[in-house]
Write an enzyme that holds these catalytic residues in place. Structure first.
Site, PDB file in Angstrom:
ATOM      1  N   ASP A  31     110.022  64.937 117.499  1.00 40.18           N
ATOM      2  CA  ASP A  31     111.081  63.754 117.081  1.00 40.18           C
ATOM      3  C   ASP A  31     111.649  63.153 118.277  1.00 40.18           C
ATOM      4  OD1 ASP A  31     112.758  62.448 115.608  1.00 40.18           O
ATOM      5  OD2 ASP A  31     114.192  63.893 115.224  1.00 40.18           O
ATOM      6  N   ASN A  40     108.063  60.640 105.226  1.00 32.50           N
ATOM      7  CA  ASN A  40     107.634  59.419 106.227  1.00 32.50           C
ATOM      8  C   ASN A  40     106.873  58.433 105.507  1.00 32.50           C
ATOM      9  OD1 ASN A  40     106.966  61.626 108.984  1.00 32.50           O
ATOM     10  ND2 ASN A  40     108.803  60.638 108.408  1.00 32.50           N
TER      11      ASN A  40
HETATM   12  C1  FPP Z   1     109.125  61.360 114.859  1.00 32.69           C
HETATM   13  O1  FPP Z   1     110.078  60.394 115.667  1.00 32.69           O
HETATM   14  C2  FPP Z   1     107.656  61.343 114.918  1.00 32.69           C
HETATM   15  C3  FPP Z   1     106.712  61.068 113.947  1.00 32.69           C
HETATM   16  C4  FPP Z   1     107.299  60.928 112.545  1.00 32.69           C
HETATM   17  C5  FPP Z   1     105.351  60.939 114.290  1.00 32.69           C
HETATM   18  C6  FPP Z   1     104.792  61.773 115.289  1.00 32.69           C
HETATM   19  C7  FPP Z   1     103.744  61.267 115.811  1.00 32.69           C
HETATM   20  C8  FPP Z   1     102.998  61.343 116.815  1.00 32.69           C
HETATM   21  C9  FPP Z   1     103.727  62.063 118.072  1.00 32.69           C
HETATM   22  C10 FPP Z   1     101.499  60.695 117.143  1.00 32.69           C
HETATM   23  C11 FPP Z   1     100.427  61.206 116.834  1.00 32.69           C
HETATM   24  C12 FPP Z   1      99.991  62.769 116.395  1.00 32.69           C
HETATM   25  C13 FPP Z   1      99.121  63.366 116.361  1.00 32.69           C
HETATM   26  C14 FPP Z   1      99.198  64.826 116.050  1.00 32.69           C
HETATM   27  C15 FPP Z   1      97.676  62.860 116.748  1.00 32.69           C
HETATM   28  P1  FPP Z   1     110.837  59.428 115.120  1.00 32.69           P
HETATM   29  O2  FPP Z   1     109.790  58.092 114.894  1.00 32.69           O
HETATM   30  O3  FPP Z   1     111.545  59.640 113.964  1.00 32.69           O
HETATM   31  O4  FPP Z   1     111.673  59.016 116.236  1.00 32.69           O
HETATM   32  P2  FPP Z   1     113.355  58.574 116.018  1.00 32.69           P
HETATM   33  O5  FPP Z   1     113.963  59.637 115.277  1.00 32.69           O
HETATM   34  O6  FPP Z   1     113.470  58.372 117.544  1.00 32.69           O
HETATM   35  O7  FPP Z   1     113.255  57.379 115.172  1.00 32.69           O
END
Ligand code: FPP
Length: 249
Positions: free
Chosen positions: A21, A69
């Protein structure tokens, strides 16, 4: 003594699960678009998978895209899917070189054709690798998984293959997406949020939770070592009392 050397290899969690996250906030703090945070998050995925495999962790499950998501702006969903396809494509060789098997849990049918194809190809290519399973949770949520499992069990009952009295916790576990995997001993969540957010809700009944304020794009090998060292200092009682646990050692 380095952090890595402080890890007790005999008491390693076999299965570590991570809620990655903070990508969006990391990017925003730098005046960039959220997608830039996801792109940088891929570097953390690589580092963490490498560190976990090196020390001998057997299963690493990453919450890459939740059922919820899909509600994000279409441009971000599209960018995330593109990044997934790209990363899986680019990393398959490294996974094979490191004897890591790629697996996925979640509603894979809901992924777009290209993403599903790339994923299945990478899973087939790495299928015989043995050092560690890297499990991507994609279009996954714990409640979705439980609902699907209960539906499957109900269908078995309807067709006479299963007697309702034979439904045990073990039967449920064996019908989850994670069938055959041990439950995670350690669940890490980055970015300071202290929630499970619908991740592995059945499997994490006795999991040790570790929350760090680090944002996912800043997460490095040392952060994984720190989480493992913290886990190793805990006493896992599974409902028993401390004396019972000590007498079994
Ligand atoms: C949460 O951060 C993260 C995600 C929803 C996506 C995770 C994806 C990756 C790390 C990239 C691809 C992964 C792989 C395995 C190839 P957020 O967007 O909710 O952050 P925030 O809470 O700060 O808005």
């Amino acid at each position: 003594m380095s952090l890595k050397d402080k890890i007790d290899i005999k008491n390693l969690p076999q299965h570590i699960a991570i809620i990655m996250d903070g990508n969006g906030r990391w990017a925003k703090m730098r005046g960039k678009h959220r997608v830039f945070g996801h792109e940088q998050g891929v570097i953390s995925v690589r580092e963490t998978a490498e560190a976990a495999a090196e020390i001998g962790v057997k299963f690493l499950t990453l919450y890459a895209f939740s059922t919820e998501n899909w509600k994000r702006p279409a441009t971000e969903v599209e960018a995330l899917m593109k990044l997934l396809v790209q990363t899986i494509h680019q990393e398959t060789k490294t996974l094979t070189d490191n004897d890591i098997r790629l697996k996925a849990i979640g509603d894979l049918d809901s992924l777009d054709e290209n993403c599903r194809k790339e994923l299945i190809e990478a899973m087939n290519t790495t299928a015989s690798n043995k050092r560690m399973d890297l499990v991507l949770a994609l279009s996954y949520s714990g409640r979705w998984e439980l609902t699907e499992t209960f539906k499957a069990l109900a269908n078995k009952v309807r067709s006479g293959i299963l007697n309702p009295d034979d439904i045990t916790q073990e039967v449920i576990s064996n019908n989850l997406n994670t069938a055959g995997m041990p439950e995670p001993e350690l669940l890490i969540r980055t970015s300071g949020e202290c929630r499970i957010s619908n991740f592995l809700i059945w499997q994490s009944a006795y999991t040790e939770l570790y929350f760090t304020s680090k944002l996912w794009p800043d997460f490095r090998k040392e952060d994984l070592y720190e989480a493992i060292i913290d886990y190793q200092q805990r006493e896992r009682r599974f409902g028993k009392v401390s004396e019972q646990i000590k007498s079994c050692r």
